[in-house]
Design a protein around this motif. Structure first.
Motif, mmCIF file in Angstrom:
data_model
loop_
_atom_site.group_PDB
_atom_site.id
_atom_site.type_symbol
_atom_site.label_atom_id
_atom_site.label_comp_id
_atom_site.label_asym_id
_atom_site.label_seq_id
_atom_site.Cartn_x
_atom_site.Cartn_y
_atom_site.Cartn_z
ATOM 1 N N ARG A 106 4.324 -1.966 -7.589
ATOM 2 C CA ARG A 106 3.131 -0.997 -7.221
ATOM 3 C C ARG A 106 1.933 -1.046 -8.142
ATOM 4 O O ARG A 106 0.973 -1.056 -7.698
ATOM 5 N N ARG A 109 0.571 -4.427 -7.612
ATOM 6 C CA ARG A 109 -0.002 -4.448 -6.166
ATOM 7 C C ARG A 109 -1.701 -4.152 -6.570
ATOM 8 O O ARG A 109 -2.616 -4.731 -5.817
ATOM 9 N N SER A 115 1.682 -7.167 -1.042
ATOM 10 C CA SER A 115 1.542 -5.970 0.119
ATOM 11 C C SER A 115 2.308 -4.898 0.115
ATOM 12 O O SER A 115 3.356 -4.897 -0.099
ATOM 13 N N ASP A 116 2.149 -3.884 0.766
ATOM 14 C CA ASP A 116 2.937 -2.641 1.136
ATOM 15 C C ASP A 116 4.179 -3.323 1.912
ATOM 16 O O ASP A 116 5.202 -2.707 1.409
ATOM 17 N N GLU A 117 4.311 -4.236 2.589
ATOM 18 C CA GLU A 117 5.423 -4.764 3.444
ATOM 19 C C GLU A 117 6.274 -5.362 2.556
ATOM 20 O O GLU A 117 7.604 -5.124 2.407
ATOM 21 N N GLU A 118 5.575 -6.350 1.592
ATOM 22 C CA GLU A 118 6.393 -6.845 0.535
ATOM 23 C C GLU A 118 7.170 -6.060 -0.213
ATOM 24 O O GLU A 118 8.290 -6.339 -0.681
ATOM 25 N N ARG A 120 8.083 -3.242 0.367
ATOM 26 C CA ARG A 120 9.011 -2.261 1.003
ATOM 27 C C ARG A 120 10.352 -3.230 1.146
ATOM 28 O O ARG A 120 11.606 -2.979 0.899
ATOM 29 N N ARG A 121 10.052 -4.780 1.559
ATOM 30 C CA ARG A 121 11.183 -5.616 1.747
ATOM 31 C C ARG A 121 12.004 -5.880 0.270
ATOM 32 O O ARG A 121 13.164 -5.835 0.401
ATOM 33 N N ASP A 124 14.195 -2.788 -0.688
ATOM 34 C CA ASP A 124 15.484 -2.533 0.055
ATOM 35 C C ASP A 124 16.287 -3.668 -0.576
ATOM 36 O O ASP A 124 17.450 -3.510 -0.559
#
Length: 362
Positions: A106, A109, A115-118, A120-121, A124
């Motif tokens: 972050r 970022r 990105s936010d999706e990257e 999160r991925r 995880d």
């Protein structure tokens, strides 16, 4: 071996109340890319200072640090592409596990890199890597010590550094969790193929995990080599005494050739070794005897003799403390618990494993 990190004549002096001492005094070392290397030694030996200079948290007084052949001695911490895992976890208590792990991404970022999706991925992915996927929404106070250390690991690894530095990361864990985390670190190193540089004072930890160990003392590297070389072929009395449980008996070389060495103890008894050591007849050396390399028998059946001074039941074996005849020294020997026991004061003979016993100099 492809060089990853190279230290050339690295020195660090700290000025303390008008006096100064070398915390690191001429360290030379090449750490191959993808190796797991441990800096091992007691408190004050210079291992953490060396690690902090590699990371860039401390600047050397003199010497150079190279990475992949490029000098980084004065390079800022953030430009080195390394991450450090500390003993105290250093987690944000008000953030979830997932937020702690994602913190490094972050901050990047904001520079438009993820990105936010990257995020999160990848979060995880790394939570799964350290077996914490079901704990993503918890706060640090809800985790065990081992789980907190896994969060620290994931946070360091998620930014994909080539080099990961560890400063006594398991020091605050209990004995069981330490062993569990040792296995996890070995697994992560194997799966990620990154360079791990690890600091510890725990010799068992170093032996279990490392491709190579640098044994440090007084700011210097006393020996750098594989765990097997360090254990079986120490190059000094200090290393022999620090790594493992070895006893050093004073001896004099009688014979030395390509087939081995014959040494004489102060009581006149001799031991023959298959160790092709670089020693000369008449030279005073230490004979390194580890407990597992000695077997006890009745008097007259072994090479050296003594008396049982004490015995300690260790569960799977009995540890005997033997005082050698003629005040030649004290050694320890391990015997299976199902073997005939030797009582206090019993005279015994010891047979030496000629392939494992080893002579050392100063």
């Amino acid at each position: 071996m492809t060089p990853g990190i190279e230290l050339r004549d690295l020195r660090k002096r700290f000025d303390d109340h008008g006096s100064s001492a070398w915390a690191v005094d001429g360290v030379n070392m090449t750490i191959g890319r993808g190796q797991f290397v441990t800096l091992l030694g007691p408190s004050g030996c210079g291992k953490t200072t060396t690690l902090r200079m590699i990371a860039g948290f401390e600047l050397p007084t003199s010497g150079q640090i190279f990475r992949d052949g490029i000098e980084i001695t004065d390079q800022p911490v953030n430009d080195r592409g390394m991450r450090m895992v500390f003993q105290d976890f250093a987690l944000f208590p008000n953030m979830s596990v997932a937020a702690n792990v994602a913190f490094g991404l972050r901050t990047r970022r904001m520079k438009g890199r993820f990105s936010d999706e990257e995020i999160r991925r990848k979060t995880d992915q790394y939570l799964e890597l350290v077996h914490l996927k079901g704990h993503a929404d918890k706060r640090p106070h809800q985790l065990s010590g081992g789980q907190k250390q896994r969060v620290s690991l994931a946070r360091a690894l998620i930014t994909d550094p080539d080099v990961v530095l560890f400063d006594e990361p398991l020091g605050s864990l209990d004995a069981h969790l330490r062993k569990v985390m040792q296995v996890e670190l070995i697994r992560l190193h194997r799966e990620l193929n990154k360079t791990f540089i690890y600091v510890t004072h725990d010799q068992d930890e170093a032996m279990a995990m490392s491709d190579a160990i640098a044994v440090m003392h007084g700011g210097r590297v006393m020996q750098f080599g594989s765990p097997r070389d360090i254990y079986d072929r120490p190059t000094s009395r200090y290393v022999a005494g620090f790594v493992g449980h070895a006893h050093i008996v004073d001896t004099t070389v009688l014979e030395s050739n390509a087939n081995g060495v014959v040494v004489r103890l102060s009581n006149g008894e001799t031991v023959s070794l298959t160790d092709p050591a670089e020693v000369s007849p008449g030279q005073d050396v230490g004979l390194m005897l580890r407990a597992e390399d000695l077997s006890l028998s009745s008097p007259g059946e072994g090479e050296i003799h003594g008396v049982v001074a004490d015995s300690l039941y260790r569960g799977e074996y009995v540890e005997y403390v033997i005082e050698l005849n003629g005040d030649a020294g004290v050694v320890h020997a391990h015997e299976p618990t199902d073997k005939t026991a030797f009582t206090h004061g019993s005279p015994v003979a010891l047979k030496v494993n000629a392939q494992k016993a080893h002579v050392v100099g100063g």
